[in-house]
Design a protein around this motif. Structure first.
Motif, PDB file in Angstrom:
ATOM      1  N   ARG A 274       0.837  -1.192   0.000  1.00 30.55           N
ATOM      2  CA  ARG A 274       0.000   0.000   0.000  1.00 30.55           C
ATOM      3  C   ARG A 274       0.874   1.246   0.000  1.00 30.55           C
ATOM      4  NH1 ARG A 274      -5.506  -0.450   1.186  1.00 30.55           N
ATOM      5  NH2 ARG A 274      -5.444   1.793   0.742  1.00 30.55           N
TER       6      ARG A 274
ATOM      7  N   GLU B  78       0.012   4.249   0.763  1.00 28.75           N
ATOM      8  CA  GLU B  78      -0.201   5.061   1.960  1.00 28.75           C
ATOM      9  C   GLU B  78       0.699   4.603   3.104  1.00 28.75           C
ATOM     10  OE1 GLU B  78      -2.482   3.391   0.251  1.00 28.75           O
ATOM     11  OE2 GLU B  78      -4.438   4.377   0.252  1.00 28.75           O
ATOM     12  N   LEU B  79       0.893   3.285   3.214  1.00 27.40           N
ATOM     13  CA  LEU B  79       1.754   2.771   4.279  1.00 27.40           C
ATOM     14  C   LEU B  79       3.224   3.052   3.979  1.00 27.40           C
ATOM     15  CD1 LEU B  79      -0.031  -0.614   5.086  1.00 27.40           C
ATOM     16  CD2 LEU B  79      -0.257   1.581   6.253  1.00 27.40           C
TER      17      LEU B  79
ATOM     18  N   MET C 225       0.710   8.014  10.409  1.00 28.36           N
ATOM     19  CA  MET C 225      -0.523   7.442   9.869  1.00 28.36           C
ATOM     20  C   MET C 225      -1.577   8.511   9.644  1.00 28.36           C
ATOM     21  SD  MET C 225      -0.097   4.232   9.290  1.00 28.36           S
ATOM     22  CE  MET C 225      -1.810   3.752   9.037  1.00 28.36           C
TER      23      MET C 225
ATOM     24  N   THR D  81      -1.851  10.184   6.262  1.00 23.67           N
ATOM     25  CA  THR D  81      -2.397   9.428   5.124  1.00 23.67           C
ATOM     26  C   THR D  81      -3.902   9.293   5.293  1.00 23.67           C
ATOM     27  OG1 THR D  81      -2.357   7.201   6.078  1.00 23.67           O
ATOM     28  CG2 THR D  81      -0.269   8.075   5.227  1.00 23.67           C
ATOM     29  N   ARG D  82      -4.560   8.757   4.290  1.00 17.66           N
ATOM     30  CA  ARG D  82      -6.007   8.490   4.372  1.00 17.66           C
ATOM     31  C   ARG D  82      -6.285   7.015   4.641  1.00 17.66           C
ATOM     32  NH1 ARG D  82      -8.793  12.156  -0.445  1.00 17.66           N
ATOM     33  NH2 ARG D  82      -8.058  14.182   0.327  1.00 17.66           N
ATOM     34  N   TYR D  83      -5.259   6.297   5.033  1.00 11.71           N
ATOM     35  CA  TYR D  83      -5.415   4.865   5.294  1.00 11.71           C
ATOM     36  C   TYR D  83      -6.123   4.653   6.623  1.00 11.71           C
ATOM     37  CZ  TYR D  83      -4.160  -0.086   5.716  1.00 11.71           C
ATOM     38  OH  TYR D  83      -4.203  -1.455   5.842  1.00 11.71           O
ATOM     39  N   ARG D  84      -7.159   3.807   6.629  1.00  7.45           N
ATOM     40  CA  ARG D  84      -7.883   3.480   7.851  1.00  7.45           C
ATOM     41  C   ARG D  84      -7.470   2.089   8.304  1.00  7.45           C
ATOM     42  NH1 ARG D  84     -14.098   4.573   8.130  1.00  7.45           N
ATOM     43  NH2 ARG D  84     -13.538   4.475  10.338  1.00  7.45           N
ATOM     44  N   ALA D  85      -6.878   2.006   9.465  1.00  7.91           N
ATOM     45  CA  ALA D  85      -6.363   0.738   9.966  1.00  7.91           C
ATOM     46  C   ALA D  85      -7.142   0.276  11.184  1.00  7.91           C
ATOM     47  CB  ALA D  85      -4.882   0.875  10.322  1.00  7.91           C
TER      48      ALA D  85
ATOM     49  N   GLU E  13      -1.425  -6.013   5.093  1.00  7.35           N
ATOM     50  CA  GLU E  13      -0.970  -4.960   4.192  1.00  7.35           C
ATOM     51  C   GLU E  13       0.289  -4.316   4.753  1.00  7.35           C
ATOM     52  OE1 GLU E  13      -5.150  -3.963   1.985  1.00  7.35           O
ATOM     53  OE2 GLU E  13      -4.264  -2.380   3.193  1.00  7.35           O
TER      54      GLU E  13
ATOM     55  N   PRO F 299      -6.313  -3.615   7.508  1.00  5.23           N
ATOM     56  CA  PRO F 299      -7.178  -2.539   7.031  1.00  5.23           C
ATOM     57  C   PRO F 299      -8.508  -2.520   7.761  1.00  5.23           C
ATOM     58  CG  PRO F 299      -7.122  -4.338   5.453  1.00  5.23           C
ATOM     59  CD  PRO F 299      -6.080  -4.647   6.484  1.00  5.23           C
TER      60      PRO F 299
END
Length: 274
Positions: free
Chosen positions: A47, A49-50, A67, A70-74, A109, A126
């Motif tokens: 990913r 974003e990561l 984190m 970024t727009r990554y939702r974990a 991911e 994710p």
């Protein structure tokens, strides 16, 4: 002179090739190599974003700062870092005891940053909420768990409540529960007040249940009915509602929206019909 568009494309191809080489070492640890035990897991999903977050760690940012940029939702996230010149950072990570993180099935991911002086890895699960059973199966399970809880006296906060009669299933209460769960999921809120400012009694009546007494429990974030019921039993107010001896009927439902803050929403309606 190479045109700018071609130059950028060549840079992207070169970066991708370097990234593939970097990720090979991480995938070996995940699948059982490079010093980690044999595993049946497949390779990581890469990913961007990561990767960006891992680069943030290399600049001294905290994991939370990296984190949040970024727009990554974990649902879960772990970071692993090595400083200094290391020929094979992944073998070094295995030797330092990080195999369990690389082989955690939920952390599927990955993003990696590496330069001559450090290597950073971010592993993430994710945010992908789901309830692995149908509405009917979840309702049946909640009803069973609630009746088991009501079969004996129970402490709810500072009160000890006596055993209560078994509840029966109500399709009308289940319809009211589903409507409110879907409302919360669709409009991304968590409250007993509906998006239209309705209260539990109004929603139950709207679903066709003519009640003398009604009550409502709500929960969010749990991905199975056992966790939802456990949360209600741990909350003094929700536990007291669940143990109320005057109720005779129950309906429950859930709704899922990955774009919402909490992901999964549960609503439990109780009633005593007229």
């Amino acid at each position: 002179m190479i045109p700018r568009t071609i130059f950028l494309l060549l840079l992207a191809v070169a970066a991708s090739a370097r990234a593939q080489g970097i990720y090979t070492g991480a995938d070996e640890l995940r699948t059982g190599g490079g010093g980690c035990p044999k595993s049946s897991l497949g390779p990581f999903q890469h990913r961007l974003e990561l990767e960006q977050a891992a680069a943030g760690l290399s600049r001294g940012e905290t994991l939370k700062q990296a984190m949040s940029a970024t727009r990554y939702r974990a649902a879960q996230v772990r970071s692993i870092g090595l400083r200094g010149e290391v020929a094979d950072p992944f073998r070094a990570m295995a030797q330092k005891g990080y195999c369990p993180q690389f082989q955690d099935p939920a952390l599927k991911e990955i993003g990696i940053y590496r330069d001559a002086h450090q290597a950073w890895v971010i592993l993430a699960a994710p945010f992908d909420p789901a309830v692995p059973m149908s509405q009917a199966a979840a309702g049946e399970r909640v009803l069973r768990l609630v009746n088991e809880a009501r079969s004996a006296s129970r402490r709810c906060g500072d009160r000890v409540l006596p055993a209560a009669p078994r509840l029966g299933w109500s399709n009308e209460l289940a319809a009211a529960a589903r409507a409110h769960a879907e409302d919360m999921a669709a409009h991304d809120f968590f409250s007993h007040d509906g998006h239209d400012w309705s209260d539990p009694g109004e929603r139950v009546a709207r679903a066709g249940y003519r009640y003398r007494m009604t009550g409502e429990n709500i929960a969010a974030g749990q991905t199975d009915p056992d966790k939802a019921v456990a949360g209600w039993l741990q909350s003094p107010e929700h536990c007291a509602n669940l143990m109320r001896s005057g109720f005779r009927d129950m309906g429950v439902a859930y709704a899922v929206n990955r774009a919402s803050k909490l992901g999964v929403y549960w609503v439990q309606e109780f009633g005593l019909a007229q």
